[in-house]
Design an enzyme around this catalytic site. Structure first.
Site, mmCIF file in Angstrom:
data_model
loop_
_atom_site.group_PDB
_atom_site.id
_atom_site.type_symbol
_atom_site.label_atom_id
_atom_site.label_comp_id
_atom_site.label_asym_id
_atom_site.label_seq_id
_atom_site.Cartn_x
_atom_site.Cartn_y
_atom_site.Cartn_z
ATOM 1 N N ASP A 305 108.760 132.695 48.935
ATOM 2 C CA ASP A 305 109.090 131.439 48.284
ATOM 3 C C ASP A 305 110.601 131.315 48.071
ATOM 4 O OD1 ASP A 305 108.230 129.044 46.644
ATOM 5 O OD2 ASP A 305 109.268 130.196 45.090
ATOM 6 N N GLU A 339 110.370 130.606 53.191
ATOM 7 C CA GLU A 339 110.405 129.159 52.966
ATOM 8 C C GLU A 339 111.865 128.741 52.838
ATOM 9 O OE1 GLU A 339 109.281 125.790 49.629
ATOM 10 O OE2 GLU A 339 110.010 127.791 49.112
#
Length: 602
Positions: A305, A339
């Site tokens: 993330d 990401e």
């Protein structure tokens, strides 16, 4: 390392693991031999939020907490709170996922989170998993470490991999700044508030010699109050695990990110405590934390993330350490994808070249698919995008390992994105366009990711929490009234239109190594709604995939290899012979797709 159980607890954990694994066993045993040997490009990934997928144990809906929703985080009627899904529920649906063609589970962070945070009157819960306080344990809302082990073993028993969604950029919002009690501190720039002064350029001299740069002497960081005065509120002094995470010295403490320049790396992510990832203790600590999940559970990959908000030097240390941990654990094809949330392939490639991330989520591919199925751009856009595959570290081979997707939990579902662009679209055209989007992902270049619920025709009303519907019966009115894509009789309907179509495409992909690993050659890429034709090539031959983005059937003479004379259809209608050496004449239905497999010159 992860916390160890006492002997009695360990024995109970073993019994629970055995019971849950037996419960989750498929009705017909399937061989899982060799699943570790599958390269990342062979997978079909399914991304889910455990809280929204299946509720296998209602007794953990409140996470073992008592009180109202602001204490437990549980309110199944509010899209911003916990709804009850858990790991046991996920285990109960492995048959459903395997029938869809899923080979790898990407699970949103299942670690212990701060259950509720936010200003008074604007609170929401950590059902999504991105507000971590304890990086070593499964959040009780989702189950236990023993249940996670059972899930991994049940998945592995079917030949399915498990990818953990991990967070390193930040923790939950715990640290406060005395200068702004409302926790709305703006970012304070290094030029205005250098590390060696307290409170600005004219402030008291502190931290002599400290620069804050990667590789600098962090022993000279004596005081963390160079920009703001950070503190941990009473009662939360030991909330984070491992314990070193409770020390404000391991955070940047510069206030909320301004989302550009240095603040992109050093600012708090909407209030979340931004870790000082240049600090050697932070690097070492996260190698230990996430290495333990590999050592102890044998997981198969990480989705990272907010990877673009962490300095490159961190990844240059972290990634090799994780890959070595995985190899030592017997996981030779550990898949790491970051990401980076940028729609330019050049930016994505930069994170593989500079940061050393093995792969990243392909946001540029997603945007091109979205634009093609909404008639914003046309097949030539994909042709140009695929021409850029060589810019990734490792070149086109890396590009073939980039996870691709139609939509997600942040930007919204492809159904919503189509409806937003085409609000008057008919049900049948919506089904065809959503199917075409998934075909471009499942049959195009890269590793396909299915966002949970898309196979049941979910659309949603927008991004973020509006795209995080319950797979089980929902109590959220704005979820219940969503327009659906195609027919679906229930929440896990294996006869739903989208489920059957995705399963068919996944089956074709699984049967053809060229669709997973073959070199990509763009054959046709129209500059108007029409044909995109891609050849997938390897030493054994050619597979031709043809997409039609127009609302009428199209005829096309697609260039192919001159040796590809005999053909068979894997999907749709394909001629049995080339029209001439080097050309295959095809008729492609409106908003349709074909997969034609060469059988050589015979």
């Amino acid at each position: 390392m992860l916390a160890r159980s006492t002997p009695a607890r360990f024995a109970r954990a073993l019994l629970l693991t055995a019971a849950l694994t037996a419960f989750a066993a498929p009705a017909v045993a399937q061989s899982a031999a060799g699943f570790r040997e599958r390269p990342p490009e062979d997978e079909v990934i399914y991304f889910l939020l455990p809280d929204r997928f299946a509720n296998g144990n209602p007794s953990n809906d409140r996470g073992g907490l008592s009180g109202d929703r602001l204490s437990t985080g549980y309110d199944p009627a509010d899209p911003g709170f916990y709804h009850g899904g858990d790991l046991r529920g996920l285990m109960q649906r492995l048959d459903y996922l395997q029938g869809l063609g899923v080979t790898a589970l990407w699970i949103a962070p299942p670690f212990v989170n701060k259950p509720v945070q936010g200003p008074e009157g604007q609170e929401s819960a950590a059902y999504h998993g991105y507000w971590i306080t304890d990086f070593t344990r499964i959040d009780p809302h989702f189950g236990s470490n023993a249940e996670f082990r059972a899930l991994v073993e049940a998945a592995h028993g079917r030949g399915m991999k498990v990818y953990l969604d991990i967070v390193i950029n930040h923790t939950a919002d715990v640290i406060r700044y005395r200068e702004c009690p409302a926790n709305d501190c703006g970012y304070r720039w290094k030029g205005d508030y250098p590390y060696q002064r307290r409170g600005g350029l004219d402030g008291e001299a502190i931290n002599p010699g400290f620069t804050g740069e990667p590789g600098s002497d962090f022993t000279t960081l004596l005081h963390p109050d160079y920009a703001y005065t950070p503190y941990v509120p009473a009662g939360e002094e030991t909330i984070k695990v491992p314990a070193w995470l409770n020390d404000p010295a391991y955070y940047h403490n510069r206030g909320n990110s301004a989302w550009y320049s240095e603040a992109r790396l050093d600012g708090d992510f909407a209030g979340l405590d931004d870790l000082f990832t240049e600090h050697p203790r932070v690097v070492e600590g996260f190698i230990d934390i996430y290495g333990a999940w590999i050592d102890d559970y044998g997981i198969d990959g990480f989705r990272i993330d907010t990877a673009r908000h962490v300095n490159p030097e961190f990844w240059q240390a972290f990634v090799p350490a994780m890959m070595e941990k995985a190899r030592a654990r017997g996981v030779p094809n550990f898949h790491i994808f970051g990401e980076t949330y940028d729609f330019q392939s050049g930016t994505a490639a930069m994170h593989t070249v500079v940061d050393g991330l093995p792969t990243v989520l392909d946001f540029a591919y997603q945007r091109t698919v979205q634009d093609m199925v909404t008639a914003v751009r046309h097949p030539d856009a994909m042709g140009y995008l695929l021409m850029e595959d060589a810019i990734y570290a490792g070149g086109v081979e890396t590009a073939r390992r980039l996870p691709t997707f139609t939509g997600n939990h942040d930007m919204g579902r492809i159904g919503h994105l189509i409806l937003h662009a085409m609000p008057a679209i008919s049900d049948s055209e919506l089904l065809d366009r959503a199917t075409l989007a998934h075909a471009l992902v499942l049959l195009g270049r890269g590793v396909p990711v299915i966002y949970y619920g898309d196979e049941q025709g979910f659309t949603g009303d927008g991004d973020d929490r509006r795209a995080r519907q319950d797979m089980f019966e929902t109590r959220v009115p704005s979820y219940a009234d969503d327009r659906r894509i195609g027919a679906a009789a229930g929440p896990f309907d294996t006869n739903a239109d989208m489920y059957r179509r995705i399963a068919e495409m996944a089956g074709v992909r699984a049967a053809d190594p060229r669709l997973r690993r073959g070199a990509v050659k763009v054959r046709v890429a129209d500059q108007e709604p029409g044909i995109l034709a891609l050849s997938r090539l390897d030493a054994t031959g050619e597979t031709l995939v043809v997409f039609n983005t127009s609302t009428g059937p199209r005829e096309v003479n697609a260039p192919v290899e001159t040796t590809s004379l005999a053909w068979r259809a894997a999907l749709g209608q394909c001629p049995s012979r080339a029209a001439a050496p080097g050309a295959l004449s095809l008729s492609v239905p409106a908003l349709g797709y074909l997969v034609c497999v060469s059988e050589g010159s015979e």
